[in-house]
Design an enzyme around this catalytic site. Structure first.
Site, mmCIF file in Angstrom:
data_model
loop_
_atom_site.group_PDB
_atom_site.id
_atom_site.type_symbol
_atom_site.label_atom_id
_atom_site.label_comp_id
_atom_site.label_asym_id
_atom_site.label_seq_id
_atom_site.Cartn_x
_atom_site.Cartn_y
_atom_site.Cartn_z
ATOM 1 N N ARG A 1 0.867 -1.179 0.000
ATOM 2 C CA ARG A 1 0.000 0.000 0.000
ATOM 3 C C ARG A 1 0.900 1.224 0.000
ATOM 4 O O ARG A 1 2.102 1.114 0.134
ATOM 5 C CB ARG A 1 -1.024 -0.004 1.143
ATOM 6 C CG ARG A 1 -0.673 -0.584 2.452
ATOM 7 C CD ARG A 1 0.363 0.152 3.275
ATOM 8 N NE ARG A 1 0.120 1.576 3.363
ATOM 9 C CZ ARG A 1 1.050 2.473 3.587
ATOM 10 N NH1 ARG A 1 2.324 2.106 3.754
ATOM 11 N NH2 ARG A 1 0.779 3.754 3.648
ATOM 12 N N ALA B 1 0.803 5.114 -2.268
ATOM 13 C CA ALA B 1 0.603 5.404 -3.690
ATOM 14 C C ALA B 1 1.772 4.982 -4.594
ATOM 15 O O ALA B 1 1.570 4.226 -5.553
ATOM 16 C CB ALA B 1 0.279 6.893 -3.847
ATOM 17 N N ARG C 1 -7.322 -0.355 -6.842
ATOM 18 C CA ARG C 1 -7.539 0.783 -5.922
ATOM 19 C C ARG C 1 -7.691 2.055 -6.762
ATOM 20 O O ARG C 1 -6.830 2.337 -7.605
ATOM 21 C CB ARG C 1 -6.371 0.928 -4.925
ATOM 22 C CG ARG C 1 -6.297 -0.235 -3.940
ATOM 23 C CD ARG C 1 -5.448 0.081 -2.739
ATOM 24 N NE ARG C 1 -6.152 0.884 -1.759
ATOM 25 C CZ ARG C 1 -5.561 1.441 -0.702
ATOM 26 N NH1 ARG C 1 -4.254 1.306 -0.522
ATOM 27 N NH2 ARG C 1 -6.264 2.139 0.155
ATOM 28 N N GLN D 1 -1.881 2.324 9.883
ATOM 29 C CA GLN D 1 -0.599 2.527 9.172
ATOM 30 C C GLN D 1 0.387 3.323 10.028
ATOM 31 O O GLN D 1 1.605 3.137 9.901
ATOM 32 C CB GLN D 1 -0.842 3.300 7.862
ATOM 33 C CG GLN D 1 -1.554 2.527 6.775
ATOM 34 C CD GLN D 1 -3.045 2.785 6.791
ATOM 35 O OE1 GLN D 1 -3.639 3.031 7.840
ATOM 36 N NE2 GLN D 1 -3.671 2.708 5.637
ATOM 37 N N ASP E 1 -2.057 10.846 -2.209
ATOM 38 C CA ASP E 1 -2.424 9.798 -3.165
ATOM 39 C C ASP E 1 -2.742 10.365 -4.540
ATOM 40 O O ASP E 1 -2.633 9.682 -5.545
ATOM 41 C CB ASP E 1 -3.605 8.984 -2.642
ATOM 42 C CG ASP E 1 -3.127 8.068 -1.543
ATOM 43 O OD1 ASP E 1 -2.949 8.553 -0.411
ATOM 44 O OD2 ASP E 1 -2.858 6.883 -1.838
ATOM 45 N N ASN F 1 -5.551 12.393 0.370
ATOM 46 C CA ASN F 1 -4.654 11.560 1.184
ATOM 47 C C ASN F 1 -5.510 10.800 2.192
ATOM 48 O O ASN F 1 -6.741 10.965 2.248
ATOM 49 C CB ASN F 1 -3.594 12.432 1.878
ATOM 50 C CG ASN F 1 -2.479 11.598 2.491
ATOM 51 O OD1 ASN F 1 -1.912 10.724 1.836
ATOM 52 N ND2 ASN F 1 -2.165 11.824 3.751
ATOM 53 N N LYS F 2 -4.872 9.981 2.982
ATOM 54 C CA LYS F 2 -5.574 9.106 3.930
ATOM 55 C C LYS F 2 -6.628 9.865 4.738
ATOM 56 O O LYS F 2 -6.380 10.976 5.206
ATOM 57 C CB LYS F 2 -4.522 8.467 4.858
ATOM 58 C CG LYS F 2 -5.039 7.535 5.921
ATOM 59 C CD LYS F 2 -5.919 6.430 5.398
ATOM 60 C CE LYS F 2 -5.279 5.628 4.290
ATOM 61 N NZ LYS F 2 -6.282 4.766 3.562
#
Ligand code: MRU
Length: 346
Positions: free
Chosen positions: A60, A62, A97, A196, A237, A247-248
């Site tokens: 995982r 990007a 994804r 993460q 990302d 992003n996350k």
């Protein structure tokens, strides 16, 4: 196939989570679902296996999923796949994804060579890998100049070596500052639900001797209010043409908090994350993952049976909340859209 043990990884060696093993013709992935408890390397020999590893987060981040997809296509070509079969495999990899543009970027770059034979495809995959690590090191050098000595840096998710070919984007900035002799400490948001931050960011920084403290996701505001955080540095990302940053999930909240407290909010991302074809964050596809991933922790149900959950895996931070974007081509500030256009021509 799962292979336990490491292909020569020892503490302090540069961490590279995606490798290609020519002797067994396999993509080797450090399984990020199992860290930090176990260092298990997967050996995958086809695109569907790699697509599954991307979907289930064994690999995982990007840039890392782009590198893994490139090697998957090289593997397929070495096993004799035709250009049409490679095209189909590329489509399956991209669909694994949707948010990180680096995945489609890497597959599109490989697709330009589908007619050139297996050796050319492997060379291209190696180039994608090598260029990403070089970009991370360049971003690190540029970004480290923005980090004051004794900085307490807040980061979210994992934008480290594990999320890239090696060295990391946001954590590349931290690494470069640390290597330059700055006394830095990282606050790592745990990043629910895949953790993460608590599992991966903490593991890779601790492995490299860089001070790291884990926070739960709700703690940042309080620490900012108390003056305990100097800046926020995150990865991305996908960055739209106007500078909006996907992003996350949770990143947007940190950007709002940073703005409220007058703290710099930096985004470090390679050029492969910049998507000039997407005008603004509104057009970025946001991955929705299975609600079970939120409703359970380590396989144990934590909410009452019958209760539902949402899991948008990413959010979009408007460009206006971003102090600067650090890329290997340079550091850009507002107005981000115009600055990115200028870098595109450089
Ligand atoms: O769902 P993940 O773990 O793939 O999300 C990763 C992130 O959001 C990272 O911050 C991003 O990919 C930057 S990677 C250098």
């Amino acid at each position: 196939m799962t292979v336990r043990g490491s292909p020569g990884l020892t503490a302090r060696e540069p961490l590279r989570p995606v490798l290609y093993d020519e002797s067994s013709d396999a993509v080797r992935l450090l399984d990020q679902r199992l860290l930090p408890a176990e260092e298990t390397w997967l050996a995958l020999r086809d695109a569907d296996g790699v697509a599954d590893a991307i979907r289930t987060l064994a690999v995982r981040g990007a840039p890392a999923i782009g590198v893994a997809a490139a090697y998957a296509l090289a593997c397929e070509a070495r096993r004799g796949a035709s250009p049409a079969a490679l095209e189909a495999a590329g489509g399956r990899l991209v669909r694994a994804r949707p948010t990180a543009v680096n995945l489609a970027w890497a597959v599109n770059r490989m697709a330009k060579r589908f007619g050139d034979g297996a050796a050319a495809l492997l060379r291209e995959a190696h180039a994608i890998r090598d260029e990403d690590e070089a970009a991370c090191r360049r971003m690190g050098a540029l970004g480290a100049e923005l980090v004051p000595d004794k900085a307490r840096i807040l980061t979210h998710c994992n934008a480290g070596a594990l999320a890239t070919a090696g060295y990391g984007t946001a954590l590349g900035v931290v690494r470069a500052a640390f290597e330059a002799g700055k006394d830095v400490t990282v606050f790592a948001d745990e990043t629910r639900p895949f953790l993460q931050g608590a599992r991966l960011t903490a593991w890779e920084l601790h492995r490299d001797g860089i001070p790291v403290t884990v926070l739960t996701d709700g703690m940042a505001g309080w620490l900012m209010q108390r003056g305990e955080i100097a800046c926020v540095v995150v990865g991305a990302d996908r960055i739209a043409a106007n500078g909006d940053v996907a992003n996350k999930i949770g990143t947007y909240g940190l950007a709002v908090l940073a703005s409220h407290h007058g703290l710099p909010f930096y985004v470090a991302a390679p050029w492969s994350t910049i998507d000039l074809a997407t005008p603004s964050g509104d057009s970025i596809p946001i991955e929705e993952r299975e609600s079970d991933e939120v409703l359970t922790v380590a396989g144990m149900r934590i909410a009452p049976v019958g209760v539902s959950a949402r899991y948008p895996a990413f959010d979009v931070t408007p460009a206006a909340l971003v102090t600067a974007i650090i890329t290997e081509r340079g550091v850009v500030r507002a107005p981000l859209g115009e600055a990115l256009q200028r870098l595109a021509g450089s």
